[in-house]
Design a protein around this motif. Sequence first.
Motif, PDB file in Angstrom:
ATOM      1  N   GLU A  71       1.001  -1.230   0.023  1.00 45.75           N
ATOM      2  CA  GLU A  71      -0.071  -0.040  -0.014  1.00 45.75           C
ATOM      3  C   GLU A  71       0.693   1.250   0.031  1.00 45.75           C
ATOM      4  OE1 GLU A  71      -3.031   0.606  -0.393  1.00 45.75           O
ATOM      5  OE2 GLU A  71      -4.324  -1.154   0.070  1.00 45.75           O
ATOM      6  N   ASN A  72       0.275   2.407  -0.426  1.00 45.95           N
ATOM      7  CA  ASN A  72       1.013   3.583  -0.325  1.00 45.95           C
ATOM      8  C   ASN A  72       0.677   4.534   0.622  1.00 45.95           C
ATOM      9  OD1 ASN A  72      -1.667   4.753  -1.239  1.00 45.95           O
ATOM     10  ND2 ASN A  72      -1.117   4.274  -3.350  1.00 45.95           N
ATOM     11  N   HIS A  73       0.694   5.933   0.415  1.00 46.86           N
ATOM     12  CA  HIS A  73       0.270   6.773   1.486  1.00 46.86           C
ATOM     13  C   HIS A  73      -0.784   6.757   2.031  1.00 46.86           C
ATOM     14  CE1 HIS A  73       1.766  10.560   3.529  1.00 46.86           C
ATOM     15  NE2 HIS A  73       0.649  11.351   3.197  1.00 46.86           N
ATOM     16  N   TRP A  74      -1.971   6.392   1.314  1.00 42.79           N
ATOM     17  CA  TRP A  74      -3.321   6.318   1.649  1.00 42.79           C
ATOM     18  C   TRP A  74      -4.043   5.050   2.186  1.00 42.79           C
ATOM     19  CZ3 TRP A  74      -1.419   8.620  -2.932  1.00 42.79           C
ATOM     20  CH2 TRP A  74      -1.219  10.037  -2.627  1.00 42.79           C
ATOM     21  N   VAL A  75      -3.455   3.948   1.868  1.00 44.95           N
ATOM     22  CA  VAL A  75      -4.021   2.693   1.991  1.00 44.95           C
ATOM     23  C   VAL A  75      -5.445   2.761   1.276  1.00 44.95           C
ATOM     24  CG1 VAL A  75      -4.944   1.042   3.607  1.00 44.95           C
ATOM     25  CG2 VAL A  75      -2.858   2.515   4.063  1.00 44.95           C
ATOM     26  N   LEU A  76      -5.325   2.407  -0.121  1.00 43.83           N
ATOM     27  CA  LEU A  76      -6.476   2.407  -0.937  1.00 43.83           C
ATOM     28  C   LEU A  76      -7.572   1.243  -1.194  1.00 43.83           C
ATOM     29  CD1 LEU A  76      -4.893   4.736  -3.607  1.00 43.83           C
ATOM     30  CD2 LEU A  76      -6.273   5.465  -1.719  1.00 43.83           C
ATOM     31  N   SER A  77      -6.936   0.093  -1.011  1.00 44.79           N
ATOM     32  CA  SER A  77      -7.774  -1.147  -1.403  1.00 44.79           C
ATOM     33  C   SER A  77      -8.849  -1.239  -0.534  1.00 44.79           C
ATOM     34  CB  SER A  77      -7.036  -2.193  -1.512  1.00 44.79           C
ATOM     35  OG  SER A  77      -6.617  -2.782  -0.362  1.00 44.79           O
ATOM     36  N   PRO A  78     -10.103  -1.698  -0.658  1.00 39.13           N
ATOM     37  CA  PRO A  78     -11.287  -1.836   0.008  1.00 39.13           C
ATOM     38  C   PRO A  78     -10.897  -2.665   1.120  1.00 39.13           C
ATOM     39  CG  PRO A  78     -12.019  -1.860  -2.093  1.00 39.13           C
ATOM     40  CD  PRO A  78     -10.669  -2.141  -2.373  1.00 39.13           C
ATOM     41  N   GLY A  79     -10.327  -3.877   1.173  1.00 41.58           N
ATOM     42  CA  GLY A  79     -10.022  -4.625   1.853  1.00 41.58           C
ATOM     43  C   GLY A  79      -8.966  -4.142   2.959  1.00 41.58           C
ATOM     44  N   HIS A  80      -7.775  -3.706   2.561  1.00 39.88           N
ATOM     45  CA  HIS A  80      -6.976  -3.013   3.283  1.00 39.88           C
ATOM     46  C   HIS A  80      -7.730  -1.410   4.148  1.00 39.88           C
ATOM     47  CE1 HIS A  80      -3.359  -4.746   1.323  1.00 39.88           C
ATOM     48  NE2 HIS A  80      -3.858  -5.617   2.311  1.00 39.88           N
ATOM     49  N   ALA A  81      -8.403  -0.910   3.441  1.00 42.45           N
ATOM     50  CA  ALA A  81      -9.191   0.181   4.326  1.00 42.45           C
ATOM     51  C   ALA A  81      -9.821  -0.317   5.199  1.00 42.45           C
ATOM     52  CB  ALA A  81     -10.134   1.011   3.155  1.00 42.45           C
ATOM     53  N   ALA A  82     -10.757  -1.475   5.084  1.00 43.09           N
ATOM     54  CA  ALA A  82     -11.514  -2.077   6.154  1.00 43.09           C
ATOM     55  C   ALA A  82     -10.672  -2.346   7.323  1.00 43.09           C
ATOM     56  CB  ALA A  82     -12.436  -3.327   5.615  1.00 43.09           C
ATOM     57  N   LEU A  83      -9.517  -3.201   6.943  1.00 42.44           N
ATOM     58  CA  LEU A  83      -8.664  -3.670   7.945  1.00 42.44           C
ATOM     59  C   LEU A  83      -8.040  -2.537   8.754  1.00 42.44           C
ATOM     60  CD1 LEU A  83      -7.401  -6.136   8.997  1.00 42.44           C
ATOM     61  CD2 LEU A  83      -5.541  -6.018   7.465  1.00 42.44           C
ATOM     62  N   TRP A  84      -7.771  -1.417   8.144  1.00 38.78           N
ATOM     63  CA  TRP A  84      -7.056  -0.282   8.782  1.00 38.78           C
ATOM     64  C   TRP A  84      -8.259   0.383   9.747  1.00 38.78           C
ATOM     65  CZ3 TRP A  84      -8.359   4.775   9.783  1.00 38.78           C
ATOM     66  CH2 TRP A  84      -7.257   5.813  10.121  1.00 38.78           C
ATOM     67  N   TYR A  85      -9.364   0.147   9.559  1.00 36.28           N
ATOM     68  CA  TYR A  85     -10.399   0.981  10.392  1.00 36.28           C
ATOM     69  C   TYR A  85     -10.639  -0.332  11.555  1.00 36.28           C
ATOM     70  CZ  TYR A  85     -11.954   4.903   7.870  1.00 36.28           C
ATOM     71  OH  TYR A  85     -12.020   6.234   7.257  1.00 36.28           O
ATOM     72  N   GLU A  86     -10.552  -1.495  11.253  1.00 31.01           N
ATOM     73  CA  GLU A  86     -10.838  -2.481  12.319  1.00 31.01           C
ATOM     74  C   GLU A  86      -9.681  -2.446  13.403  1.00 31.01           C
ATOM     75  OE1 GLU A  86     -10.958  -6.164  10.089  1.00 31.01           O
ATOM     76  OE2 GLU A  86     -12.979  -5.735   9.400  1.00 31.01           O
ATOM     77  N   THR A  87      -8.632  -2.304  12.927  1.00 30.35           N
ATOM     78  CA  THR A  87      -7.223  -2.374  13.723  1.00 30.35           C
ATOM     79  C   THR A  87      -7.265  -1.179  14.585  1.00 30.35           C
ATOM     80  OG1 THR A  87      -5.923  -3.586  12.044  1.00 30.35           O
ATOM     81  CG2 THR A  87      -4.895  -2.550  13.972  1.00 30.35           C
ATOM     82  N   VAL A  88      -7.613  -0.036  13.869  1.00 27.54           N
ATOM     83  CA  VAL A  88      -7.692   1.347  14.806  1.00 27.54           C
ATOM     84  C   VAL A  88      -8.729   1.126  15.675  1.00 27.54           C
ATOM     85  CG1 VAL A  88      -8.071   3.770  14.661  1.00 27.54           C
ATOM     86  CG2 VAL A  88      -6.630   2.941  12.873  1.00 27.54           C
ATOM     87  N   LEU A  89      -9.949   0.644  15.434  1.00 29.70           N
ATOM     88  CA  LEU A  89     -11.074   0.653  16.536  1.00 29.70           C
ATOM     89  C   LEU A  89     -10.595  -0.396  17.600  1.00 29.70           C
ATOM     90  CD1 LEU A  89     -14.098   0.886  13.710  1.00 29.70           C
ATOM     91  CD2 LEU A  89     -13.593   2.479  15.542  1.00 29.70           C
ATOM     92  N   ALA A  90     -10.206  -1.435  17.086  1.00 28.84           N
ATOM     93  CA  ALA A  90      -9.753  -2.013  18.404  1.00 28.84           C
ATOM     94  C   ALA A  90      -8.555  -1.690  19.278  1.00 28.84           C
ATOM     95  CB  ALA A  90      -9.373  -3.634  17.768  1.00 28.84           C
ATOM     96  N   PHE A  91      -7.574  -1.023  18.735  1.00 24.51           N
ATOM     97  CA  PHE A  91      -6.642  -0.360  19.452  1.00 24.51           C
ATOM     98  C   PHE A  91      -7.228   0.785  20.522  1.00 24.51           C
ATOM     99  CE2 PHE A  91      -3.090   2.605  20.189  1.00 24.51           C
ATOM    100  CZ  PHE A  91      -2.175   1.694  20.726  1.00 24.51           C
ATOM    101  N   LEU A  92      -8.123   1.538  19.840  1.00 25.94           N
ATOM    102  CA  LEU A  92      -8.910   2.609  20.536  1.00 25.94           C
ATOM    103  C   LEU A  92      -9.899   2.034  21.626  1.00 25.94           C
ATOM    104  CD1 LEU A  92      -9.870   4.954  17.910  1.00 25.94           C
ATOM    105  CD2 LEU A  92      -7.834   5.280  19.466  1.00 25.94           C
ATOM    106  N   ALA A  93     -10.653   0.905  21.256  1.00 30.60           N
ATOM    107  CA  ALA A  93     -11.421   0.352  22.290  1.00 30.60           C
ATOM    108  C   ALA A  93     -10.539  -0.154  23.477  1.00 30.60           C
ATOM    109  CB  ALA A  93     -12.102  -0.907  21.580  1.00 30.60           C
ATOM    110  N   HIS A  94      -9.483  -0.794  23.292  1.00 33.64           N
ATOM    111  CA  HIS A  94      -8.689  -1.274  24.146  1.00 33.64           C
ATOM    112  C   HIS A  94      -8.053  -0.109  25.378  1.00 33.64           C
ATOM    113  CE1 HIS A  94      -5.956  -3.889  26.389  1.00 33.64           C
ATOM    114  NE2 HIS A  94      -5.106  -3.365  26.057  1.00 33.64           N
ATOM    115  N   HIS A  95      -7.545   0.893  24.679  1.00 33.93           N
ATOM    116  CA  HIS A  95      -6.960   1.886  25.335  1.00 33.93           C
ATOM    117  C   HIS A  95      -7.581   3.063  25.817  1.00 33.93           C
ATOM    118  CE1 HIS A  95      -2.998   0.042  25.064  1.00 33.93           C
ATOM    119  NE2 HIS A  95      -3.195  -0.190  23.589  1.00 33.93           N
ATOM    120  N   VAL A  96      -8.809   3.338  24.982  1.00 36.46           N
ATOM    121  CA  VAL A  96      -9.612   4.301  25.557  1.00 36.46           C
ATOM    122  C   VAL A  96     -10.872   4.008  26.219  1.00 36.46           C
ATOM    123  CG1 VAL A  96     -11.032   6.366  24.660  1.00 36.46           C
ATOM    124  CG2 VAL A  96      -9.088   5.767  23.523  1.00 36.46           C
ATOM    125  N   LEU A  97     -11.221   2.699  26.024  1.00 40.00           N
ATOM    126  CA  LEU A  97     -12.636   2.388  26.474  1.00 40.00           C
ATOM    127  C   LEU A  97     -12.438   1.187  27.485  1.00 40.00           C
ATOM    128  CD1 LEU A  97     -15.148   2.100  23.362  1.00 40.00           C
ATOM    129  CD2 LEU A  97     -14.420   3.937  24.686  1.00 40.00           C
TER     130      LEU A  97
END
Length: 674
Positions: free
Chosen positions: A637-663
């Motif tokens: 991937e490049n600067h933006w992470v463009l493929s649909p599958g990787h974009a979904a994985l990006w959000y899933e990982t971010v949301l899991a990390f936030l849920a753990h440390h923020v929630l």
Amino acid sequence: MTQTPFHRLEDFLRLPRLGGLRLSPDGTRLVTAVATPDPEGTRFVSALWEIDPNGERPARRLTRGTAGERAPAFTPDGDLLFTAARPDPEDKAGDEEPPPALWLLPREGGEARLAGRRPGALSGTSVAARSGTVLVSAMTLPGAGTAEEDERLRAARREKKITAILHSGYPVRFWDHDLGPDHPRLLVAAPSGEARLDWRDLTPAPGSALTETSAEISPDGHTVVTGWRVAEPNGGGRASVVALDVPADDADPVRRVLLDDPGYEFFRARISPDSTTVAALRERRTTPTSPPRTDLVLVPLAGGAVRELTAPWDRWPADLCWTPDSAALIVTADQDGRAPVFRVDAGDGTITRLTADDAAYAEPCVSPDGRWVYALRVAVDAPAEPVRLDAHAADQRPTPLPGPAERPALPGTLTEVRTEAADGTPLRAWLVLPDGEEPAPLLLWIHGGPLTSWNSWHWRWNPWLMAARGYAVLLPDPALSTGYGEEFIARGWGAWGGPPYTDLMALTDAAIALPEVDGERTAAMGGSFGGYMANWIAGHTDRFDAIVTHASLWALDQFGRTTDSANYWLTEMTEAMAEANSPHRHADRISTPMLVIHGDRDYRVPIGEALRLWWDLQERQADPATQPHRFLYFPDENHWVLSPGHAALWYETVLAFLAHHVLGKELEVPEALR
């Protein structure tokens, strides 16, 4: 709770994405490109749709190619040209991966036919409004004099599996792709009826002068105006504008310099409908102590003195187009967290703001009678949609046109936060609030650029996905943001860790003071320059529960010389500036859990930044088994992470990390990463 497309990543990724807008010569048809995931969900594919400028008929789809279509352009007769990587139906050999070629869809409908091709990709189509002459950019190997020679040289490289590139200048990369071994050339062709276009090379030996530039042909087809890179001793170059006079016979075209000044960059040149004047954007080149400034300038197409049109205006014009009578220009410009449409009188420079809503506008085009302006309206709370404006009315609301997609329902509301910096400078931000009555945990999202603004819809950084999961999202415009005047940018110029940082903290303080926000549960996130700021925050405060840093700058001494545009960044990034503002110097102070994200094909912020950041985090961990940091790495991937599958994985990982440390929830790693 009302379900919206933002509650499921699959539904969000299926939302249509509009881009580009073109008006037919008779003003009866608008065409836009709409991108959606392919059937396998592995990439986005665009199709062309027609929109009724009168707003009476529903939008209808025009193309359905499996590889997608883009870059529409109308001929004087109303036929539609576009580029697509479709197989040539007359090619019996059947090229399995044909390069993008030019296709023509007749005005009356039917099947599209191949209008013209070259061995390399075609792009940047422009059509002379009266003569119908077609101009394209064609990628061509330097040693090729003809299309046949180009194909022979390409075949030899393919047969021997050669991918090497021999460079003789700079740059060698741009954002997410390598430059070379081929370079763009400009080709023209007269209208040919049913026959394929017979290309004529206007720039047989341009070197890299046409790299990442744009071109336009005059209404009579006699002159092409194009950007032209001028090499400079420091390894970089500057952007000029030249005119290529197209001779009637086979003689070489004459190249005339229209706009060139060592102190400026010139780009986005537009020829007036009466073929007398060229409008262009002029950007002042930066120094370590002075930021850029963008103005609109005019120059005669025949050559002559340059006239400044917007010198007193403390805003930066962006998109621009002429009115049909050549008396004015329609432009957009960032302003106070929006990007309105403006009318600029070509005679005296009088500026009239046409739009008064909380939106940003793009791709303006004017009806043949000069009565209407059509554009794509986009806002923080609305993706791109076609609208119509009165070309002469000030401070108006747009008239929506039936487009390819309805505006999606949102899982929250949008409001503004305003406060002051320590020096008294007014500050503002958008704040997305989720539905519900309980105070929401806060996510501080820092934009990239840094010379940009949170003033429009984002598909890659979409706050409504976070709102659907109960977060409030703060979208601030700190020092260096555009739309607030030159002094606002100058406050942070060369001082990235100064006012940009303190502005972000001041706006965060203002947000958590609101009863709708839970100031005890917070995280900071940013990408690119926003990632730089996230890294700076990590080394200067422990007020946040988690930090997500995407495609971020970490060690400025390293970044400045390895980015794809070192000549630009090193102008501001002196050794002293890099020493004073580099986040890596504060690694010992980082105690907040960090999620590092980077793509290996990111050439603007090379992967070395993430690798060095990750090592600096790891070598400071006493117990690797309990260290809180994570590194999400995308090899392709490049600067933006463009493929649909990787974009979904990006959000899933971010949301899991936030849920753990923020929630305070257990860390649930996405299934694809287990």
